[in-house]
Design an enzyme around this catalytic site. Structure first.
Site, PDB file in Angstrom:
ATOM      1  N   PHE A   1     -97.949   5.834 -16.462  1.00  0.00           N
ATOM      2  CA  PHE A   1     -99.629   6.988 -17.415  1.00  0.00           C
ATOM      3  C   PHE A   1     -98.417   8.315 -15.794  1.00  0.00           C
ATOM      4  CE2 PHE A   1    -101.248   3.054 -17.540  1.00  0.00           C
ATOM      5  CZ  PHE A   1    -101.877   3.125 -18.828  1.00  0.00           C
ATOM      6  N   HIS A   2     -97.924   8.617 -16.030  1.00  0.00           N
ATOM      7  CA  HIS A   2     -96.878  10.710 -15.121  1.00  0.00           C
ATOM      8  C   HIS A   2     -96.502  11.111 -16.421  1.00  0.00           C
ATOM      9  CE1 HIS A   2     -97.100   7.331 -11.888  1.00  0.00           C
ATOM     10  NE2 HIS A   2     -98.976   7.995 -11.730  1.00  0.00           N
ATOM     11  N   PRO A   3     -96.655  11.582 -17.330  1.00  0.00           N
ATOM     12  CA  PRO A   3     -96.047  12.276 -18.242  1.00  0.00           C
ATOM     13  C   PRO A   3     -96.149  14.247 -17.631  1.00  0.00           C
ATOM     14  CG  PRO A   3     -98.601  11.875 -19.356  1.00  0.00           C
ATOM     15  CD  PRO A   3     -98.436  11.227 -18.213  1.00  0.00           C
TER      16      PRO A   3
END
Length: 556
Positions: free
Chosen positions: A472-474
Site C-alpha cells: 500500500f505504498h503507491p
C-alpha cells in the site's frame, strides 16, 4: 465562494497544508475531502490493533483494484487508499519510517532538486514529529504527529527476531529513523500516548479546524480544476449524492493533494496530461504533460509464516471471546493489546553488495495473518513481511471516463524486471536463514508459508506470483523534476501552468526505502513553507551512515 487557496484532499499532505497556511489569520483556505469525517468513536480507525478493519470495507477505503497484472499470473490486485479526513494516514499500518538518507540524496542528484537532500529535509521531519522518548538531532519534540517507539518487554518474539537478525550477521540499530537505518531494531509508530491512531487529522486538523479562516467540506468529490487559460482559478466538485456541481474560486493557488492514484486522475479530467488519452474522452486539452499518471511505483511484499511452539503470539487476541476485554482495556485505559499496531520490530538490509543502501525491508508480526485481516492461521504463529524497496518496475494510472466516481485504470507492472525476481528469491532465502538462528529455536515450529517444499527458483517465483501483495505504498505519478516526463518542479508547481501545485506522494521521483507516510507529511511541511514564502529551515548538520562498500553482513 472565494478563497485564497483550495486544497483537494484532506490526507497526509493536505492536512499539513491546511494547518500551516491558516496559521496566517488573513489567509483563507477551503479543504475538500471526498470521504467523510474521521469518527473518533469508530474503533476501526482509532484502535491501532484494528488496522485491518478499514481495508475490509469501503467507508474509509477507495478499494481500488489493478488491471490484471501480467507478471503476477494476471491477478487483479488490491490497491487500498484512504478515504476520509486523514486520507491514508487514517487506514495505514502506522509504521513511522522515513526512508533512507540516501533516497533523498538520490532525489537531490536531479538538476533543480538540490534542496531535497536528506539534510535539507531532516528539519521538516523533525518539525512534524513529537517522539515519546524525546527529541534529538533526528527527532522532533513538539510537532503535530505523535510517534512512539517500541519498548523492551512487549513480546519476547520481537527481541528474538532482532537477535536472530544479528546472529545471521546483520547489524542492530536502535533507531530506524536515526543515524543508521540499516539493520534490525525497534519500530517507530504513529500512535498517541493514549493508544490512539495518530493520523494527520488528529495531529494537524484538530488544531486548525476551529479557525475561522479554514472551511472544510467532506463528501466533496472533486470533478475538475477550473482554468482560465493556463492559470488554475478554482475547483468544481459534487457534494454528497448531488449531481449538481458546486464551484469555488481560488485567488492564489489550487493545491492538489489527492494522492498517487487520485491526483493524476483529477489532472487528466481537468485537461492536463497525455493529449491522446484526453482526446479519447473528449476532454479539452489545457496543457500537455505526458508524465501525468506515469512512473507509478509501489512496494510489493510477501509473508513468511511460522508456527510458534510457545503460547506467546497474538493468536488469542483473534478469538472473539477475548475481544471485549481487549476493547474495554483500550477504550478506557488506552493500553493493552488494542493500543499497538504490533509492528514493533523490523529492519532493512542489503541483499547484495551492489546495493549502496538497503533494498529489503522487514516487518515482524507476532501472529500469522494477512495484512487485511484475512486467512488467519488457526494456531500460535508469527511472520515476517519482507519485500524489495526500489523496484525498477513502473506502471501507470489512467482515467477510464470523465465520471469522477469511476475508478481509473491502474497497472503497477509488478515484477516486470529480472532484478525484481532476484531480490525476492534472495529475500526468501535470507529470511529463512534468519528464522533458523538460535534466538528463535525455542519459538520456531514448522514453516507454514511458503512451506519447506518450496525451494527452487521456479517454485519461489511461482509463490511470489500467487501470493505477493501490495504494501500500500503507491507513489510517483506526478513526479518532481525537469525531464520530459516530470509533472512538477522542485516546489510542487505544475510545469507550464500557473496557480497549481501537486503536494503528496505522487511527486516522489523515486520510491523510498520504507513506508511512505512520514515522508509525505515532510513534503507537506516543506512545500508549505515554500507556498508561504518563508525561508527554508536551516539545513541539518546531523551525521548519517553510508555503507560505502562495507560487506553486507559480518562473517560468522
Amino acid at each position: 465562494m472565494q478563497f485564497d487557496y483550495i486544497i483537494i484532499g484532506a490526507g497526509s499532505a493536505g492536512n499539513v497544508l491546511a494547518t500551516r497556511l491558516t496559521e496566517d489569520p488573513n489567509t483563507t483556505v477551503l479543504l475538500l475531502e471526498a470521504g467523510g469525517p474521521d469518527y473518533r468513536f469508530d474503533f476501526r480507525t482509532q484502535m491501532p490493533a484494528a488496522l485491518a478493519f478499514p481495508l475490509q470495507g469501503k467507508r474509509y477505503n477507495w478499494a481500488y483494484e489493478t488491471e490484471p497484472e501480467p507478471f503476477m499470473n494476471n491477478r487483479r490486485m488490491e490497491c487500498g487508499r484512504g478515504k476520509g479526513l486523514g486520507g491514508s494516514s487514517l487506514i495505514n499500518g502506522m509504521c513511522y519510517i522515513r526512508g533512507n538518507a540516501l533516497d533523498l540524496d538520490n532525489w537531490a542528484q536531479e538538476p533543480g532538486l538540490e534542496n531535497w537532500s536528506y539534510l535539507d529535509c531532516l528539519p521538516y521531519y523533525r518539525k512534524a514529529e513529537t517522539r515519546d522518548v524525546g527529541e534529538n538531532d533526528y527527532h522532533g519534540g513538539d510537532g503535530p504527529v505523535s510517534v512512539i517507539t517500541s519498548k523492551p518487554g512487549v513480546n519476547p518474539l520481537f527481541e528474538a527476531m532482532i537477535e536472530a537478525g544479528m546472529q545471521a550477521g546483520y547489524p542492530r540499530t536502535d533507531d530506524l529513523n536515526g543515524y543508521q537505518q540499516e539493520g534490525f531494531g525497534p519500530m517507530d509508530r504513529t500512535v498517541t500516548p493514549h493508544g490512539r491512531r495518530a493520523s494527520t487529522s488528529r495531529g494537524y486538523l484538530d488544531q486548525a479546524k476551529s479557525r475561522p479562516n479554514l472551511t472544510i467540506r467532506t463528501h466533496a468529490m472533486t470533478d475538475h480544476i477550473i482554468f482560465d487559460g493556463k492559470r488554475a482559478v478554482g475547483v468544481e466538485w459534487l457534494e454528497g449524492d448531488s449531481t449538481i456541481p458546486t464551484r469555488a474560486a481560488a485567488n492564489k493557488e489550487v493545491l492538489l493533494c489527492a494522492g498517487a492514484i487520485a491526483s493524476p486522475q483529477i489532472l487528466q479530467r481537468s485537461g492536463v496530461g497525455n493529449a491522446e488519452l484526453l482526446a479519447e474522452f473528449d476532454i479539452p486539452l489545457v496543457h500537455e504533460l505526458p508524465g501525468v499518471g506515469e512512473n507509478l511505483q509501489d512496494h510489493l511484499e510477501m509473508y513468511l509464516q511460522y508456527e510458534c511452539k510457545e503460547p506467546v503470539s497474538l493468536y488469542p487476541a483473534l478469538q472473539w471471546w477475548n475481544q471485549p476485554r481487549i476493547g474495554a482495556e483500550w477504550l478506557f485505559g488506552g493500553t493493552g493489546v488494542g493500543a499497538s499496531n504490533h509492528f514493533e520490530a523490523g529492519g532493512f538490509i542489503r541483499s547484495r553488495e551492489e546495493f549502496a543502501w538497503p533494498n529489503i525491508q522487514y516487518h515482524f508480526l507476532p501472529v500469522a495473518i494477512n495484512y487485511n485481516g484475512s486467512n488467519a492461521v488457526k494456531e500460535h504463529g508469527f511472520q515476517c513481511h519482507v519485500g524489495s524497496m526500489r523496484s525498477p518496475s513502473r506502471g501507470h494510472v489512467r482515467i477510464k471516463s470523465r465520471d469522477p466516481h469511476q475508478h481509473p485504470g491502474i497497472l503497477f507492472n509488478y515484477m516486470s524486471h529480472e532484478q525484481d525476481w532476484q531480490e525476492f528469491r534472495d529475500a526468501i532465502r535470507i529470511t529463512r536463514e534468519i528464522m533458523h538462528q538460535p534466538a528463535l529455536d525455542q519459538y520456531r515450529g514448522r514453516e507454514i508459508s511458503p512451506g519447506v517444499e518450496c525451494q527452487t527458483d521456479e517454485q519461489l517465483d511461482e509463490f511470489v506470483r500467487n501470493h505477493a501483495e501490495t504494501a500500500f505504498h503507491p507513489c510517483g505519478t506526478c513526479k518532481m523534476g525537469y525531464d520530459e516526463m516530470a509533472v512538477v518542479d522542485g516546489e510542487g508547481r505544475v510545469h507550464g501552468l500557473e496557480g497549481l501545485r501537486v503536494v503528496d506522494a505522487s511527486i516522489m521521483p523515486q520510491i523510498i526505502t520504507g513506508n511512505l507516510n512520514a515522508t509525505t507529511i515532510m513534503i507537506g511541511e516543506k512545500i508549505a513553507d515554500m507556498i508561504r514564502g518563508k525561508e527554508a529551515l536551516p539545513r541539518s548538520t546531523a551525521g548519517y551512515f553510508v555503507a560505502n562498500g562495507m560487506t553486507v553482513r559480518a562473517k560468522k
